[in-house]
Design a protein around this motif. Structure first.
Motif, PDB file in Angstrom:
ATOM      1  N   ASP A  76       0.806  -1.230   0.000  1.00  0.00           N
ATOM      2  CA  ASP A  76       0.000   0.000   0.000  1.00  0.00           C
ATOM      3  C   ASP A  76       0.835   1.272   0.000  1.00  0.00           C
ATOM      4  O   ASP A  76       0.331   2.362   0.210  1.00  0.00           O
ATOM      5  CB  ASP A  76      -0.977   0.001   1.182  1.00  0.00           C
ATOM      6  N   GLY A  77       2.137   1.124  -0.233  1.00  0.00           N
ATOM      7  CA  GLY A  77       3.009   2.293  -0.302  1.00  0.00           C
ATOM      8  C   GLY A  77       3.644   2.660   1.025  1.00  0.00           C
ATOM      9  O   GLY A  77       4.444   3.589   1.089  1.00  0.00           O
ATOM     10  N   HIS A 101      -7.420  -1.534  -3.580  1.00  0.00           N
ATOM     11  CA  HIS A 101      -7.316  -1.434  -2.127  1.00  0.00           C
ATOM     12  C   HIS A 101      -7.431   0.038  -1.741  1.00  0.00           C
ATOM     13  O   HIS A 101      -7.180   0.918  -2.558  1.00  0.00           O
ATOM     14  CB  HIS A 101      -5.972  -2.004  -1.648  1.00  0.00           C
ATOM     15  N   PHE A 102      -7.799   0.266  -0.509  1.00  0.00           N
ATOM     16  CA  PHE A 102      -7.920   1.632  -0.009  1.00  0.00           C
ATOM     17  C   PHE A 102      -7.073   1.774   1.244  1.00  0.00           C
ATOM     18  O   PHE A 102      -7.226   1.012   2.194  1.00  0.00           O
ATOM     19  CB  PHE A 102      -9.380   1.968   0.328  1.00  0.00           C
ATOM     20  N   GLY A 108      -4.381   4.557   9.053  1.00  0.00           N
ATOM     21  CA  GLY A 108      -3.311   3.694   8.570  1.00  0.00           C
ATOM     22  C   GLY A 108      -3.743   2.291   8.167  1.00  0.00           C
ATOM     23  O   GLY A 108      -2.909   1.446   7.875  1.00  0.00           O
ATOM     24  N   LYS A 109      -5.056   2.044   8.115  1.00  0.00           N
ATOM     25  CA  LYS A 109      -5.541   0.719   7.738  1.00  0.00           C
ATOM     26  C   LYS A 109      -5.742   0.637   6.232  1.00  0.00           C
ATOM     27  O   LYS A 109      -6.130   1.603   5.587  1.00  0.00           O
ATOM     28  CB  LYS A 109      -6.857   0.407   8.454  1.00  0.00           C
ATOM     29  N   THR A 110      -5.475  -0.560   5.697  1.00  0.00           N
ATOM     30  CA  THR A 110      -5.665  -0.836   4.280  1.00  0.00           C
ATOM     31  C   THR A 110      -6.772  -1.868   4.143  1.00  0.00           C
ATOM     32  O   THR A 110      -6.751  -2.882   4.822  1.00  0.00           O
ATOM     33  CB  THR A 110      -4.367  -1.373   3.649  1.00  0.00           C
ATOM     34  N   SER A 111      -7.738  -1.596   3.266  1.00  0.00           N
ATOM     35  CA  SER A 111      -8.874  -2.497   3.060  1.00  0.00           C
ATOM     36  C   SER A 111      -8.988  -2.886   1.599  1.00  0.00           C
ATOM     37  O   SER A 111      -8.634  -2.115   0.709  1.00  0.00           O
ATOM     38  CB  SER A 111     -10.175  -1.802   3.462  1.00  0.00           C
ATOM     39  N   CYS A 112      -9.521  -4.087   1.371  1.00  0.00           N
ATOM     40  CA  CYS A 112      -9.833  -4.518   0.017  1.00  0.00           C
ATOM     41  C   CYS A 112     -11.149  -3.880  -0.375  1.00  0.00           C
ATOM     42  O   CYS A 112     -12.098  -3.874   0.405  1.00  0.00           O
ATOM     43  CB  CYS A 112      -9.976  -6.039  -0.045  1.00  0.00           C
ATOM     44  N   LEU A 113     -11.214  -3.344  -1.580  1.00  0.00           N
ATOM     45  CA  LEU A 113     -12.468  -2.792  -2.090  1.00  0.00           C
ATOM     46  C   LEU A 113     -13.193  -3.896  -2.856  1.00  0.00           C
ATOM     47  O   LEU A 113     -12.567  -4.730  -3.507  1.00  0.00           O
ATOM     48  CB  LEU A 113     -12.193  -1.577  -2.978  1.00  0.00           C
ATOM     49  N   VAL A 134      -3.826   0.977  -5.336  1.00  0.00           N
ATOM     50  CA  VAL A 134      -4.163   1.471  -4.006  1.00  0.00           C
ATOM     51  C   VAL A 134      -4.673   2.902  -4.111  1.00  0.00           C
ATOM     52  O   VAL A 134      -3.995   3.771  -4.639  1.00  0.00           O
ATOM     53  CB  VAL A 134      -2.930   1.442  -3.061  1.00  0.00           C
ATOM     54  N   LEU A 135      -5.881   3.103  -3.620  1.00  0.00           N
ATOM     55  CA  LEU A 135      -6.437   4.442  -3.510  1.00  0.00           C
ATOM     56  C   LEU A 135      -6.114   4.934  -2.110  1.00  0.00           C
ATOM     57  O   LEU A 135      -6.132   4.148  -1.153  1.00  0.00           O
ATOM     58  CB  LEU A 135      -7.955   4.408  -3.706  1.00  0.00           C
ATOM     59  N   LYS A 136      -5.813   6.214  -1.962  1.00  0.00           N
ATOM     60  CA  LYS A 136      -5.474   6.756  -0.648  1.00  0.00           C
ATOM     61  C   LYS A 136      -6.406   7.896  -0.298  1.00  0.00           C
ATOM     62  O   LYS A 136      -6.790   8.671  -1.166  1.00  0.00           O
ATOM     63  CB  LYS A 136      -4.026   7.239  -0.631  1.00  0.00           C
TER      64      LYS A 136
END
Length: 145
Positions: A76-77, A101-102, A108-113, A134-136
């Motif tokens: 996620d970068g 992903h978001f 700071g959490k990353t989720s699957c869209l 990854v969308l931020k």
């Protein structure tokens, strides 16, 4: 009696050991991608008397899950590898997880869209082996606060 989790592992040719069941169930309960460090705190204890798994067994099980496409790794970068359960509905013709992903810049959490990305964007003579979009921004939970 075979549980749903055991059936999932068996369907992928994975023997459902106690540790594999624990790791998979842990990831299933998470609503966001989990870092390796987070999982190590749960599964690899510091002292021998509290040990739940040794480091090698733990990593080997994650790698097996990844190879069998039960989980996928997300970049996620942030420079920290994160893992999430793979969704059968988001799989492309080459078995790749084709979804975005978001990453929430607040928590700071990353989720699957949930929406699958169309494979129609590539010509027929291309094969997708990996995808990382990854969308931020700010997630719905942080937006409420």
């Amino acid at each position: 009696m075979t549980t749903k989790t055991e059936k999932t592992l068996l369907s992928k040719g994975i023997r459902p050991t106690e540790m594999r069941l624990k790791i998979y169930k842990y990831l299933q309960r998470k609503t966001y991608a989990v870092s390796l460090n987070e999982m190590q705190k749960v599964f690899i204890a510091k002292s021998e008397e509290n040990k739940t798994a040794n480091r090698t067994t733990f990593y080997r099980n994650l790698k097996t899950f990844e190879d069998k496409r039960l989980i996928h790794q997300i970049n996620d970068g942030t420079g920290v590898a994160k893992f999430a359960i793979s969704d059968k509905k988001a799989r492309g013709k080459y078995g790749t997880d084709l979804h975005m992903h978001f990453y929430c810049t607040k928590c700071g959490k990353t989720s699957c869209l949930p929406n699958k990305i169309s494979e129609d964007i590539l010509p027929d003579d291309y094969e997708v082996n990996d995808l990382n979009l990854v969308l931020k921004g700010v997630c719905k939970n942080c937006n409420k606060k």
